[in-house]
Scaffold this motif. Structure first.
Motif, PDB file in Angstrom:
ATOM      1  N   VAL A 122     -53.408  -7.532  14.060  1.00 19.56           N
ATOM      2  CA  VAL A 122     -52.532  -8.625  14.079  1.00 19.56           C
ATOM      3  C   VAL A 122     -51.244  -8.090  13.626  1.00 19.56           C
ATOM      4  N   SER A 123     -50.270  -8.432  14.009  1.00 18.61           N
ATOM      5  CA  SER A 123     -48.751  -8.009  13.511  1.00 18.61           C
ATOM      6  C   SER A 123     -47.599  -9.014  13.620  1.00 18.61           C
ATOM      7  N   TRP A 124     -47.092  -9.285  12.467  1.00 17.94           N
ATOM      8  CA  TRP A 124     -45.685 -10.249  12.458  1.00 17.94           C
ATOM      9  C   TRP A 124     -44.622  -9.673  13.009  1.00 17.94           C
ATOM     10  N   ASN A 125     -43.743 -10.016  13.670  1.00 20.79           N
ATOM     11  CA  ASN A 125     -42.363  -9.698  13.946  1.00 20.79           C
ATOM     12  C   ASN A 125     -41.487  -9.530  12.378  1.00 20.79           C
ATOM     13  N   ARG A 126     -40.317  -9.292  12.690  1.00 17.86           N
ATOM     14  CA  ARG A 126     -39.347  -8.900  11.593  1.00 17.86           C
ATOM     15  C   ARG A 126     -39.006  -9.958  10.863  1.00 17.86           C
ATOM     16  N   ASP A 127     -38.754 -11.115  11.394  1.00 21.44           N
ATOM     17  CA  ASP A 127     -38.390 -12.287  10.836  1.00 21.44           C
ATOM     18  C   ASP A 127     -39.663 -13.301  10.610  1.00 21.44           C
ATOM     19  N   GLY A 128     -40.829 -13.050  10.907  1.00 19.50           N
ATOM     20  CA  GLY A 128     -41.828 -13.909  10.675  1.00 19.50           C
ATOM     21  C   GLY A 128     -41.994 -14.991  11.591  1.00 19.50           C
ATOM     22  N   GLN A 129     -41.034 -15.160  12.795  1.00 19.38           N
ATOM     23  CA  GLN A 129     -41.423 -16.237  13.732  1.00 19.38           C
ATOM     24  C   GLN A 129     -42.415 -16.082  14.653  1.00 19.38           C
ATOM     25  N   PHE A 130     -42.927 -14.992  14.965  1.00 21.75           N
ATOM     26  CA  PHE A 130     -43.579 -14.430  16.020  1.00 21.75           C
ATOM     27  C   PHE A 130     -44.815 -13.920  15.486  1.00 21.75           C
ATOM     28  N   LEU A 131     -45.989 -14.000  15.759  1.00 25.39           N
ATOM     29  CA  LEU A 131     -47.192 -12.653  15.465  1.00 25.39           C
ATOM     30  C   LEU A 131     -47.863 -12.534  16.784  1.00 25.39           C
ATOM     31  N   ALA A 132     -48.215 -11.216  16.870  1.00 24.78           N
ATOM     32  CA  ALA A 132     -49.310 -10.735  17.787  1.00 24.78           C
ATOM     33  C   ALA A 132     -50.681 -10.481  17.518  1.00 24.78           C
ATOM     34  N   THR A 133     -51.651 -10.869  18.417  1.00 21.22           N
ATOM     35  CA  THR A 133     -52.728 -10.415  18.202  1.00 21.22           C
ATOM     36  C   THR A 133     -53.433  -9.764  19.461  1.00 21.22           C
ATOM     37  N   CYS A 134     -54.305  -8.981  19.354  1.00 24.85           N
ATOM     38  CA  CYS A 134     -55.024  -8.333  20.318  1.00 24.85           C
ATOM     39  C   CYS A 134     -56.498  -8.227  20.097  1.00 24.85           C
ATOM     40  N   GLY A 135     -57.316  -7.666  21.081  1.00 26.37           N
ATOM     41  CA  GLY A 135     -58.765  -7.732  21.148  1.00 26.37           C
ATOM     42  C   GLY A 135     -59.410  -6.903  21.965  1.00 26.37           C
ATOM     43  N   LYS A 165     -56.716  -1.925  20.596  1.00 25.84           N
ATOM     44  CA  LYS A 165     -57.183  -1.484  19.261  1.00 25.84           C
ATOM     45  C   LYS A 165     -56.356  -1.989  18.056  1.00 25.84           C
ATOM     46  N   ILE A 166     -54.824  -1.832  18.415  1.00 25.94           N
ATOM     47  CA  ILE A 166     -53.998  -1.982  17.464  1.00 25.94           C
ATOM     48  C   ILE A 166     -52.613  -2.440  18.021  1.00 25.94           C
ATOM     49  N   VAL A 167     -52.156  -3.408  17.356  1.00 28.24           N
ATOM     50  CA  VAL A 167     -50.396  -4.000  17.615  1.00 28.24           C
ATOM     51  C   VAL A 167     -49.651  -3.810  16.500  1.00 28.24           C
ATOM     52  N   HIS A 168     -48.380  -3.354  16.642  1.00 26.40           N
ATOM     53  CA  HIS A 168     -47.537  -3.119  15.775  1.00 26.40           C
ATOM     54  C   HIS A 168     -46.134  -3.484  16.227  1.00 26.40           C
ATOM     55  N   TRP A 169     -45.712  -4.448  15.515  1.00 29.65           N
ATOM     56  CA  TRP A 169     -44.365  -4.940  15.841  1.00 29.65           C
ATOM     57  C   TRP A 169     -43.408  -3.954  15.193  1.00 29.65           C
ATOM     58  N   ASP A 170     -42.345  -3.790  15.764  1.00 27.46           N
ATOM     59  CA  ASP A 170     -41.104  -2.898  15.178  1.00 27.46           C
ATOM     60  C   ASP A 170     -39.943  -3.237  15.781  1.00 27.46           C
ATOM     61  N   GLU A 171     -39.237  -3.851  14.933  1.00 25.29           N
ATOM     62  CA  GLU A 171     -37.636  -4.438  15.534  1.00 25.29           C
ATOM     63  C   GLU A 171     -38.049  -5.368  16.435  1.00 25.29           C
ATOM     64  N   ARG A 172     -37.506  -5.203  17.820  1.00 26.78           N
ATOM     65  CA  ARG A 172     -37.361  -5.888  18.760  1.00 26.78           C
ATOM     66  C   ARG A 172     -38.504  -5.436  19.678  1.00 26.78           C
ATOM     67  N   PHE A 173     -39.325  -4.744  19.437  1.00 22.91           N
ATOM     68  CA  PHE A 173     -40.446  -4.097  20.341  1.00 22.91           C
ATOM     69  C   PHE A 173     -41.820  -4.131  19.914  1.00 22.91           C
ATOM     70  N   LEU A 174     -42.543  -4.610  20.726  1.00 25.69           N
ATOM     71  CA  LEU A 174     -43.873  -4.497  20.198  1.00 25.69           C
ATOM     72  C   LEU A 174     -44.764  -3.395  20.987  1.00 25.69           C
ATOM     73  N   PHE A 175     -45.523  -2.605  19.831  1.00 26.03           N
ATOM     74  CA  PHE A 175     -46.301  -1.481  20.456  1.00 26.03           C
ATOM     75  C   PHE A 175     -47.836  -1.667  20.329  1.00 26.03           C
ATOM     76  N   SER A 176     -48.505  -1.241  21.270  1.00 33.84           N
ATOM     77  CA  SER A 176     -49.978  -1.353  21.456  1.00 33.84           C
ATOM     78  C   SER A 176     -50.768  -0.052  21.825  1.00 33.84           C
TER      79      SER A 176
END
Length: 364
Positions: A122-135, A165-176
């Motif tokens: 799980v990862s939150w975006n920069r302002d805490g308004q969105f989060l991403a989950t993966c599985g 395996k992993i999600v990582h929010w960074d700035e305006r982009f989401l990496f997986s």
């Protein structure tokens, strides 16, 4: 790096945190703690179905201040940027949202449901308004935080061919990162519709990982990314775009031969080692750990200008734990602290001992 030798660095254990009755699967520092007079806070989670909140006291030692009970193994946790919400992914295909409602008091306010297999990260975006989950269902879910402690899934991203395996929010982009050996970069295509698209896949040449990608981390200025894999390699990637309008990442170098078993985690030190003029900026540092029970710290090799960007081993801590080291995380506010978590049921706090004093000046 001038005036001292690489041999002057040491990773010194300063405390062992005990309390979990199972494997400690991960750790996360709470943002904006350990600075400006606030005590540092670290979170650990385990297959003993608990999350523990540890807080630094006036003596500089960490004490468990809260134990959050889950219904199953906790796989991953992440604090929102405002540090009021803690998201915890679980093996029962759910993600629990906890809220800090008072001093050392936490309340479970919501449960995210939708994944069809174990939620891994799980990862939150920069302002805490969105989060991403993966599985394990090969999907990534984007959740929006709504008024009244409600959450809504705005998008489900499909693109990986194996479990994510992993999600990582960074700035305006989401990496997986995935068991399909690739890293994908995602960008929101239309804010109104909530549509996302994959703008780049790192995994389509002989320089990419050849097994599952297990961890990602970014340098402070976002110009570099480090990843690790079940293929026993660590890879450094560089961002070639100057204005960040379009992310174009390319392979910079590969580190191999340092771990002879699976590398579970990498984490970039996002603070400068010293307060120095920009033109004299010190090399960057990251840590890695895995199933060989060892923590390794790598440093940018600024003396090697012939081959471009390279890193070399700064130090290694053999037998950092009694068995697998599942996680290492640099403290976000203090350049000296590194935490590690292990299958041996413990969390350790380490200090990066440098050849200069607390103020950042070279020691005499």
């Amino acid at each position: 790096m001038k005036n001292f030798s690489y041999d002057d660095f040491e990773l010194r254990e300063i405390q062992k945190l005990e309390g979990h009755t199972g494997k400690v699967l991960g750790i996360a520092w709470k943002e904006d703690t350990g600075v400006w007079g606030f005590p540092a806070v670290i979170t650990s989670w385990s297959d003993d179905k608990t999350i523990r909140i540890w807080e630094e006291n006036f003596s500089g030692f960490f004490v468990c201040k809260a134990v959050l009970e889950a219904s199953c193994t906790v796989r991953s946790c992440a604090w929102s940027r405002g540090s009021k919400l803690l998201a915890a992914t679980c093996s029962d295909v759910t993600t629990a949202i906890w809220k800090n409602v008072g001093v050392h008091a936490y309340e479970r306010i919501y449960t995210l449901k939708g994944h069809e297999n174990e939620v891994r990260s799980v990862s939150w975006n920069r302002d805490g308004q969105f989060l991403a989950t993966c599985g394990g269902d090969k999907s990534i879910w984007i959740w929006e935080v709504l008024p009244g402690n409600e959450f809504d899934c705005t998008s489900v991203l499909q693109g990986h061919t194996e479990d994510v395996k992993i999600v990582h929010w960074d700035e305006r982009f989401l990496f997986s990162g995935s068991s399909d050996n690739t890293i994908k970069v995602w960008k929101e295509a239309d804010y109104e519709s909530g549509d996302w698209r994959c703008i780049q896949t790192l995994g389509e040449s002989d320089r990419e990982h050849t097994s599952a990608v297990l961890s990602l981390s970014f340098s402070k200025e976002r110009r570099r990314m480090v990843s690790c894999s079940d293929d026993l390699t660590i890879k450094i990637w560089k961002n070639s775009d100057d204005d960040h309008s379009i992310e174009i990442w390319s392979h910079a170098c590969t580190l191999s031969g340092y771990h002879d078993t699976t590398i579970f985690i990498v984490d970039w030190l996002r603070e400068l080692l010293r307060f120095v003029p920009y033109e004299d900026k010190d090399p960057e540092i990251f840590a890695s750990a895995g199933a060989d029970d060892t923590i390794r710290v790598f440093i940018e090799d600024t003396d090697n200008e012939v081959d471009g960007l390279t890193f070399k081993l700064l130090l290694k801590k053999e037998k950092a734990h009694e068995t697998n080291v599942n996680s290492v995380k640099w403290h976000s506010g203090d350049k000296r602290f590194l935490a590690s978590a292990s299958d041996d049921g413990t969390v350790k706090i380490w200090e990066l001992v440098c050849p200069w004093g607390p103020a950042g000046h070279i020691a005499s």
